[in-house]
Design a protein around this motif. Structure first.
Motif, PDB file in Angstrom:
ATOM      1  N   UNK A  15      -5.636  14.526   9.318  1.00 41.00           N
ATOM      2  CA  UNK A  15      -5.107  13.412   8.465  1.00 41.00           C
ATOM      3  C   UNK A  15      -3.720  13.514   8.285  1.00 41.00           C
ATOM      4  N   UNK A  16      -3.252  14.748   7.730  1.00 48.81           N
ATOM      5  CA  UNK A  16      -1.967  14.768   7.413  1.00 48.81           C
ATOM      6  C   UNK A  16      -0.885  14.510   8.682  1.00 48.81           C
ATOM      7  N   UNK A  28     -10.654   5.025   9.728  1.00 50.92           N
ATOM      8  CA  UNK A  28     -11.064   4.988   8.324  1.00 50.92           C
ATOM      9  C   UNK A  28     -10.552   6.160   7.300  1.00 50.92           C
ATOM     10  N   UNK A  29     -10.193   7.299   8.183  1.00 52.67           N
ATOM     11  CA  UNK A  29      -9.778   8.454   7.232  1.00 52.67           C
ATOM     12  C   UNK A  29      -8.316   8.474   6.866  1.00 52.67           C
ATOM     13  N   UNK A  35      -5.720   4.593   5.827  1.00 54.35           N
ATOM     14  CA  UNK A  35      -5.580   4.367   4.294  1.00 54.35           C
ATOM     15  C   UNK A  35      -4.174   5.207   4.003  1.00 54.35           C
ATOM     16  N   UNK A  36      -4.154   6.593   4.481  1.00 51.72           N
ATOM     17  CA  UNK A  36      -3.035   7.329   4.181  1.00 51.72           C
ATOM     18  C   UNK A  36      -1.578   6.780   4.582  1.00 51.72           C
ATOM     19  N   UNK A  54      -0.991   3.540   5.252  1.00 53.13           N
ATOM     20  CA  UNK A  54      -0.458   2.357   4.348  1.00 53.13           C
ATOM     21  C   UNK A  54      -0.195   2.702   2.923  1.00 53.13           C
ATOM     22  N   UNK A  55      -0.821   3.618   2.337  1.00 55.14           N
ATOM     23  CA  UNK A  55      -0.264   4.245   1.276  1.00 55.14           C
ATOM     24  C   UNK A  55       0.895   4.953   1.243  1.00 55.14           C
ATOM     25  N   UNK A  56       1.391   5.492   2.197  1.00 51.02           N
ATOM     26  CA  UNK A  56       2.541   6.167   2.336  1.00 51.02           C
ATOM     27  C   UNK A  56       3.786   5.091   2.428  1.00 51.02           C
ATOM     28  N   UNK A  84       3.153   1.819   1.511  1.00 49.40           N
ATOM     29  CA  UNK A  84       3.001   1.160   0.487  1.00 49.40           C
ATOM     30  C   UNK A  84       2.935  -0.375   0.845  1.00 49.40           C
ATOM     31  N   UNK A  85       2.163  -0.447   2.039  1.00 46.34           N
ATOM     32  CA  UNK A  85       1.956  -1.993   2.317  1.00 46.34           C
ATOM     33  C   UNK A  85       0.303  -2.019   2.425  1.00 46.34           C
ATOM     34  N   UNK A  86       0.011  -3.328   2.683  1.00 50.38           N
ATOM     35  CA  UNK A  86      -1.524  -3.793   2.712  1.00 50.38           C
ATOM     36  C   UNK A  86      -2.319  -3.277   3.775  1.00 50.38           C
ATOM     37  N   UNK A  87      -3.431  -2.995   3.442  1.00 53.93           N
ATOM     38  CA  UNK A  87      -4.515  -2.617   4.673  1.00 53.93           C
ATOM     39  C   UNK A  87      -5.977  -3.284   4.152  1.00 53.93           C
ATOM     40  N   UNK A  88      -6.383  -3.843   5.362  1.00 49.41           N
ATOM     41  CA  UNK A  88      -7.502  -4.433   5.137  1.00 49.41           C
ATOM     42  C   UNK A  88      -8.689  -3.590   5.999  1.00 49.41           C
ATOM     43  N   UNK A 128       4.594  -7.968   2.332  1.00 44.76           N
ATOM     44  CA  UNK A 128       4.865  -6.477   2.862  1.00 44.76           C
ATOM     45  C   UNK A 128       4.703  -6.365   4.207  1.00 44.76           C
ATOM     46  N   UNK A 150      -4.329  -0.411  -2.766  1.00 45.71           N
ATOM     47  CA  UNK A 150      -3.062   0.165  -2.848  1.00 45.71           C
ATOM     48  C   UNK A 150      -2.846   0.328  -4.458  1.00 45.71           C
ATOM     49  N   UNK A 181     -10.967   3.212   1.034  1.00 44.12           N
ATOM     50  CA  UNK A 181      -9.313   3.412   1.077  1.00 44.12           C
ATOM     51  C   UNK A 181      -8.936   4.003  -0.106  1.00 44.12           C
ATOM     52  N   UNK A 216      -2.617  10.692  -1.399  1.00 41.67           N
ATOM     53  CA  UNK A 216      -1.118  10.179  -0.959  1.00 41.67           C
ATOM     54  C   UNK A 216      -0.323  10.440  -2.323  1.00 41.67           C
ATOM     55  N   UNK A 248     -12.058  12.836   4.470  1.00 38.88           N
ATOM     56  CA  UNK A 248     -12.973  11.778   3.943  1.00 38.88           C
ATOM     57  C   UNK A 248     -14.363  12.160   4.609  1.00 38.88           C
ATOM     58  N   UNK A 288      -0.259  -5.878  -2.378  1.00 42.32           N
ATOM     59  CA  UNK A 288      -0.033  -6.558  -1.163  1.00 42.32           C
ATOM     60  C   UNK A 288      -0.854  -7.389  -0.635  1.00 42.32           C
ATOM     61  N   UNK A 289      -2.256  -6.975  -0.834  1.00 41.00           N
ATOM     62  CA  UNK A 289      -3.003  -7.886  -0.118  1.00 41.00           C
ATOM     63  C   UNK A 289      -3.597  -8.859  -1.214  1.00 41.00           C
TER      64      UNK A 289
END
Lengths: 289, 257
Positions: A143-144, A171-172, A175-176, A178-180, A182-186, A220, B95, B127, B134, B142, B222-223
């Motif tokens: 993951x990292x 899925x694992x 999300x990391x 997007x979180x790093x 700081x943007x949106x993830x669906x 974003x 987020x 998520x 993070x 996960x 953001x979403x």
């Protein structure tokens, strides 16, 4: 941002009560009352109110950054043990449609070790550019290291859209990423499109598939989404197609990981896998001998 | 070994039905429950505590009535609980939620492992767990189906991959999200329920956990949800007798698609 009923205007017609997708509106003394703990601020009641009795101030979304600096559609091209996941090719096909609608390029991102041969396969399915990060540190999924490599690439090249398969891997670690950033993830999208303003329209099931929700990420970039395997169609393979190959070499600190895979137990094949099937035929209780 | 379990109150999705006349969710009489996947996280944390000592703290973000899931967790044996509830948090996406929970975990402090359910049954995103990791600069794994060994400074877990299982080693502190294969959650006990009712659950808002309010809630997310609709109905059924001819015809039609 707020939502409220202007009582003086409300005629008690109950149209909003019926429109509310989460049943947050109730009638009290023949006036609509919104339960703010249940309300999801979707604005559906405002649209349906015939007398403009609902005051809804949409959140103003302005970005600190110039979003036009971001362009191109990226597909994270998942591979395990040197084999491309089908969903990676499916997303190359879907992503290319989005890139076309945006007048930009479809780029694939390939992370792994000794995987440069797969870049050609991505090109044959329509990728116009392939970013390759090839390192022994990426041989096994972590993951990292995977998320740090993606973050490094995204910050360098600023894609507008980033797609990945909604697999165990995607899925694992997505999300990391997007979180790093700081943007949106669906998660788990089943349909994608571009709206009139050029934003990515992301549609996904929620509440165990009982409802569908359309999600936007307007302020974003990049707009990030994971997509379920087998939802999009794999594009035709054409050996006449080629792509620009860009070899990227991030520093070792980017690919470092505190997490390590010490063993893998691959499922012994117990007949054909359901996940890989194109069509599944199931019998019900109505079947007789 | 101190453990923190972030949990969520969700509508009981098996109860969620659509009103065919209005195409809306029927929420009347729909129970709110602890996210089923979080039950496995609570159970795993309790088992780890029973093996290695320490304590388990649950934390949830939601409206004031979300306190119910914290009480249920305490009735299972969890030691402490924290409720994150404030108008400012409403409408947070994954987020923003990860950020709020991470800030709360910083205030709770002194932990070795954060255990999350693999995803919530209403949003299904998976998520928030990685997002918390993070924000706290921690490694995470996960879809963990087994915690193999725990040592002073590391943990070895089995996680589900698409083609099997990966055995992953991580240093502590770190974060895992767990699947239903990991255990069978215990029931609440009478003594636990009694204790839960007597235990004070602190309620924290943005100021209590040093939140930057610009990045929480609907406006800080953001979403956002543009539209909700009922999935289009698939075409109807075609009942037929299971004769050889019918089966051959059907197989032919399926293969043509």
């Amino acid at each position: 941002m707020k939502i409220e009923v202007i009582k003086a205007k409300c005629t008690g017609c109950t149209l909003c009560v019926r429109e509310c997708p989460v049943e947050a509106i109730r009638m009290l003394d023949e006036k609509a009352v919104i339960d703010l703990d249940t309300c999801i601020l979707c604005g559906a009641c405002e649209k349906v109110c015939p007398v403009d009795a609902i005051l809804f101030e949409k959140p103003t979304r302005h970005s600190k950054e110039d979003l036009s600096l971001y362009r191109d559609v990226w597909v994270f091209s998942e591979q395990r043990g040197g084999k491309l996941a089908d969903v990676a090719l499916e997303l190359v096909g879907e992503g290319k449609k989005l890139a076309k609608a945006r007048g930009s390029k479809l780029c694939a991102v390939l992370l792994g070790h000794n995987v440069s041969g797969l870049a050609r396969e991505l090109a044959f399915h329509g990728a116009e550019r392939v970013y390759v990060v090839d390192s022994p540190r990426l041989e096994r999924f972590s993951d990292e290291s995977y998320s740090q490599a993606m973050v490094w690439l995204i910050e360098r090249h600023r894609p507008e859209i980033v797609l990945a398969g909604a697999t165990a891997m995607g899925r694992s670690f997505i999300p990391r990423v997007a979180a790093e950033i700081r943007t949106g993830l669906t998660a788990d999208c089943t349909s994608l499109g571009i709206d009139a303003k050029g934003n990515l329209i992301q549609t996904r099931p929620a509440f165990g598939g009982n409802i569908m929700a359309t999600i936007l990420c307007t302020k974003s970039r990049p707009q990030m989404a994971t997509v379920r395997p087998k939802v999009m169609k794999k594009p035709a393979r054409d050996e006449g197609l080629s792509a620009e190959i860009v070899i990227e070499v991030p520093g070792d600190e980017i690919l470092a990981s505190r997490q390590s895979v010490i063993d893998e137990i691959v499922d012994a094949a117990k007949g054909p896998s359901l996940q890989a099937a194109e069509i599944i035929v199931a019998g019900g209780a109505g079947l007789k001998k | 070994m101190n453990l923190i379990v972030p949990i969520k109150q969700v509508p009981d999705t098996t109860d969620v039905k659509i009103n065919p006349q209005t195409n809306t969710l029927i929420r009347d009489g729909v129970r709110s429950v602890t996210n089923p996947f979080d039950m496995f996280a609570i159970e795993e944390a309790l088992r780890l505590k029973e093996r290695f000592g320490g304590k388990v703290t649950v934390v949830t973000m939601g409206p004031p009535q979300a306190k119910k899931v914290l009480e249920e967790a305490m009735a299972m044996g969890v030691d402490d609980a924290v409720l994150l509830s404030n108008r400012a948090f409403a409408g947070s996406d994954t987020l923003a939620t990860s950020y709020v929970i991470a800030q709360a975990i910083k205030r709770i402090g002194d932990f070795d492992l954060i255990v999350c359910g693999k995803q919530a049954s209403d949003g299904d995103t998976a998520q928030v767990g990685p997002g918390i990791a993070v924000r706290l600069k921690l490694p995470h794994a996960s879809f963990v189906r087994k915690v193999r060994t725990v040592e002073k400074r590391s943990v070895v877990v089995e996680r589900s991959a698409d083609d099997g299982i990966e055995v992953v080693k991580m240093p502590l502190p770190s974060l895992i999200t767990v699947t239903k294969e990991i255990n069978a959650p215990r029931h609440t006990s009478f003594a636990g329920k009694f204790r839960a009712k007597r235990t004070h659950v602190p309620m924290w808002g943005p100021k209590d956990i040093g939140c930057d309010e610009a990045i929480v809630g609907l406006e800080g997310s953001p979403t956002w949800v543009d539209r909700i609709f009922t999935p289009p109905m698939k075409k109807g059924c075609l009942p037929m007798d299971a004769t050889k001819e019918n089966i051959a015809k059907l197989a032919g039609e399926i293969l043509k698609r």
